[in-house]
Design a protein around this motif. Sequence first.
Motif, PDB file in Angstrom:
ATOM      1  N   ASP A 214       0.956  -1.136   0.070  1.00 59.39           N
ATOM      2  CA  ASP A 214      -0.151   0.099  -0.317  1.00 59.39           C
ATOM      3  C   ASP A 214       1.015   0.853  -0.259  1.00 59.39           C
ATOM      4  OD1 ASP A 214      -2.423   1.529   1.244  1.00 59.39           O
ATOM      5  OD2 ASP A 214      -0.672   2.231   2.283  1.00 59.39           O
TER       6      ASP A 214
ATOM      7  N   GLY B 222       0.892   3.885   1.743  1.00 58.90           N
ATOM      8  CA  GLY B 222       1.203   4.299   3.561  1.00 58.90           C
ATOM      9  C   GLY B 222       2.703   3.730   3.470  1.00 58.90           C
ATOM     10  N   ASP B 223       2.662   2.328   3.198  1.00 56.65           N
ATOM     11  CA  ASP B 223       3.269   2.082   4.000  1.00 56.65           C
ATOM     12  C   ASP B 223       4.956   1.643   2.878  1.00 56.65           C
ATOM     13  OD1 ASP B 223       1.776   0.285   5.711  1.00 56.65           O
ATOM     14  OD2 ASP B 223       0.891  -1.149   4.242  1.00 56.65           O
TER      15      ASP B 223
ATOM     16  N   GLU C 183     -11.868   2.868  -1.135  1.00 58.14           N
ATOM     17  CA  GLU C 183     -11.144   4.122  -0.246  1.00 58.14           C
ATOM     18  C   GLU C 183     -11.390   5.190  -0.873  1.00 58.14           C
ATOM     19  OE1 GLU C 183      -7.108   4.029   0.892  1.00 58.14           O
ATOM     20  OE2 GLU C 183      -6.913   6.870   1.813  1.00 58.14           O
TER      21      GLU C 183
ATOM     22  N   SER D  35      -8.930  10.662   0.284  1.00 61.41           N
ATOM     23  CA  SER D  35      -7.870  10.181   1.380  1.00 61.41           C
ATOM     24  C   SER D  35      -7.111   9.219   0.958  1.00 61.41           C
ATOM     25  CB  SER D  35      -8.919   9.097   2.216  1.00 61.41           C
ATOM     26  OG  SER D  35      -8.203   8.265   3.014  1.00 61.41           O
ATOM     27  N   LEU D  36      -6.868   8.112   0.073  1.00 58.69           N
ATOM     28  CA  LEU D  36      -5.712   8.138  -0.945  1.00 58.69           C
ATOM     29  C   LEU D  36      -5.006   9.080  -1.427  1.00 58.69           C
ATOM     30  CD1 LEU D  36      -4.552   5.401  -2.375  1.00 58.69           C
ATOM     31  CD2 LEU D  36      -5.869   5.909  -4.437  1.00 58.69           C
TER      32      LEU D  36
ATOM     33  N   ARG E 244      -3.959  11.927   0.281  1.00 57.85           N
ATOM     34  CA  ARG E 244      -3.572  12.483   1.382  1.00 57.85           C
ATOM     35  C   ARG E 244      -2.535  11.625   1.615  1.00 57.85           C
ATOM     36  NH1 ARG E 244      -8.341  14.955   2.701  1.00 57.85           N
ATOM     37  NH2 ARG E 244      -7.984  17.383   1.916  1.00 57.85           N
ATOM     38  N   ARG E 245      -2.712  10.204   2.172  1.00 54.34           N
ATOM     39  CA  ARG E 245      -1.716   9.011   1.790  1.00 54.34           C
ATOM     40  C   ARG E 245      -0.920   9.338   1.614  1.00 54.34           C
ATOM     41  NH1 ARG E 245      -3.232   4.190   3.033  1.00 54.34           N
ATOM     42  NH2 ARG E 245      -4.472   3.661   1.514  1.00 54.34           N
ATOM     43  N   ALA E 246      -0.745   9.020  -0.008  1.00 49.77           N
ATOM     44  CA  ALA E 246      -0.441   9.074  -0.984  1.00 49.77           C
ATOM     45  C   ALA E 246       1.233  10.476  -0.521  1.00 49.77           C
ATOM     46  CB  ALA E 246      -0.374   9.332  -2.283  1.00 49.77           C
TER      47      ALA E 246
ATOM     48  N   ALA F 244       1.496  12.678   1.744  1.00 47.55           N
ATOM     49  CA  ALA F 244       2.308  12.214   2.638  1.00 47.55           C
ATOM     50  C   ALA F 244       3.336  11.423   3.030  1.00 47.55           C
ATOM     51  CB  ALA F 244       1.378  11.413   4.289  1.00 47.55           C
ATOM     52  N   ALA F 245       3.259  10.135   2.570  1.00 50.76           N
ATOM     53  CA  ALA F 245       4.071   8.834   1.483  1.00 50.76           C
ATOM     54  C   ALA F 245       5.552   9.904   0.790  1.00 50.76           C
ATOM     55  CB  ALA F 245       4.015   8.200   1.197  1.00 50.76           C
TER      56      ALA F 245
ATOM     57  N   ASP G 283       7.709  12.079   3.107  1.00 50.16           N
ATOM     58  CA  ASP G 283       8.428  11.156   3.987  1.00 50.16           C
ATOM     59  C   ASP G 283       9.613  10.523   3.211  1.00 50.16           C
ATOM     60  OD1 ASP G 283       6.658  11.707   6.110  1.00 50.16           O
ATOM     61  OD2 ASP G 283       6.237   9.578   6.472  1.00 50.16           O
TER      62      ASP G 283
END
Length: 331
Positions: free
Chosen positions: A236, A238-239, A265, A269-270, A272-274, A276-277, A280
Motif C-alpha cells: 500500500d 502508505g507503507d 477508499e 483520503s488515498l 492525502r496518504r500518498a 504524506a508518504a 517522507d
Amino acid sequence: MRVAFELSLEHPTLPRADALAAIEAEGVAVRGVSFTPEILIVDAVRPPKRALERVALSRYVDRVLALGPWPSILRATARIDAHRETFRVRAHGPFTAEEKRVLERRVGAVIGRTGRVDLDAPEREFRLLRYGDGFLFGEVLYEVERSAMEARKVARRPFSMPISLHPKLARALVNLSRCPRGGRILDPFCGTGGIAIEAARLGMRAFASDLVEKMVRGTASVLDHYGLQAETFVADVGDVPRRIPNVDAIATDPPYGRAASTRGERIGSLYRRAFAAFRDLLPRGGFAAVVLPSEEAIRIGEEFLRLEEAHTLRVHRTLARTFCAFVRGSR
Ligand SMILES: C[S@@+](CC[C@H](N)C(=O)[O-])C[C@H]1O[C@@H](n2cnc3c(N)ncnc32)[C@H](O)[C@@H]1O
C-alpha cells in the motif's frame, strides 16, 4: 553551445517542460533560454548530451549554427566545411512544398561545395526551420527515439491494461521528476510498469510497487521482457516509506477515480496518504511528478509539497489529467 529542441506540439507547454526538466535533471549549466511555440533554444555551457538522450516530447535536437534573416543563414552555410562527408538538408515548418524545395536546394548547393548529398543515409543532417520572423539553421545532434517509444506501446507488451500510460508520457513524467541518471526513483502506483520501464531505460535505479500483486508480477515480467532491472514489491502506498530507504525522486500515476481501483477508499483520503508518504520519502529539494485528475487533487498535493508546474491534458470531455511537478520544500 546553443541547442534547439524541435518540440513535438502534442501539447502547448508539456514538450517544453519535458526538455527543460531533462536539462535540469542532468545538471547542465545554462546561460539563457528562449522559445517560440515550436522551438526551445537553450544556451548551454557544455554540450548537454545526456540531457538530449532523455527527452520524450521533441522530435529532433539540433546544434544552432545560425539564427536570423535569410542572408545571415546563407553566410553561416558558407562557413561550413563538410569534409567530403555525405549530408542532407531538410526544411521543416510552415513552408509550402515548393518553398521547402527551394530552401533545401539553396543551402544544399553551398554545403555541396565541400560535401556530397545523400538523401537516404547521410553522415550529417542539417535543418532549416522558421524561428519568429526569420530562420533557424542547425545540425541534428540527436533524433528522439519516437518510433522506439511507439514500439514499446502498451498493447505490444506481454502485460498491459487500458490504464497504462503511453511510453512518451511516462518518460516525460520521469523527466518532470528531475531524477538524475543513476538516481533512485519510485513509482508506488506502478500498474503495468510503464514509468519504471522508462526510468530503467534512462539508467535510473527504479523501485516499483502496487497494492495489487497481479500488477507487481506483471510489471516484473515486462521489465524482464525488455532486459531491464528494477526492484518490485507489493505495498500500500502508505507503507512504502517503511519498506525502502529514501529516494531521489518520485514519478507516478495514481488511480483517478471511477475506473481505477482504490479498494473502496475515497480518492481524497488515498491522495492525502500518498502525498504524506512522498514527503517522507523525498529529500529537501526532491521532486514528485504526479498525474492528477482534478484541481481538488492538486490542492491536496499542495498541503504536503510545493507545486512547481502543472500541464493539463484533456483526454476526453469529462476526463482531464494534469501532469504536475511538486517539490519538497524546507518545511
Ligand atoms: C492509474 S493506475 C497506474 C497505471 C500505470 N501508470 C501504468 O502505466 O500502467 C493506478 C494503480 O494504483 C494501484 N493502487 C490503488 N490503490 C493503491 C494503494 N492504496 N497503494 C498502492 N497502489 C494502489 C492500482 O492497483 C493501479 O495499478
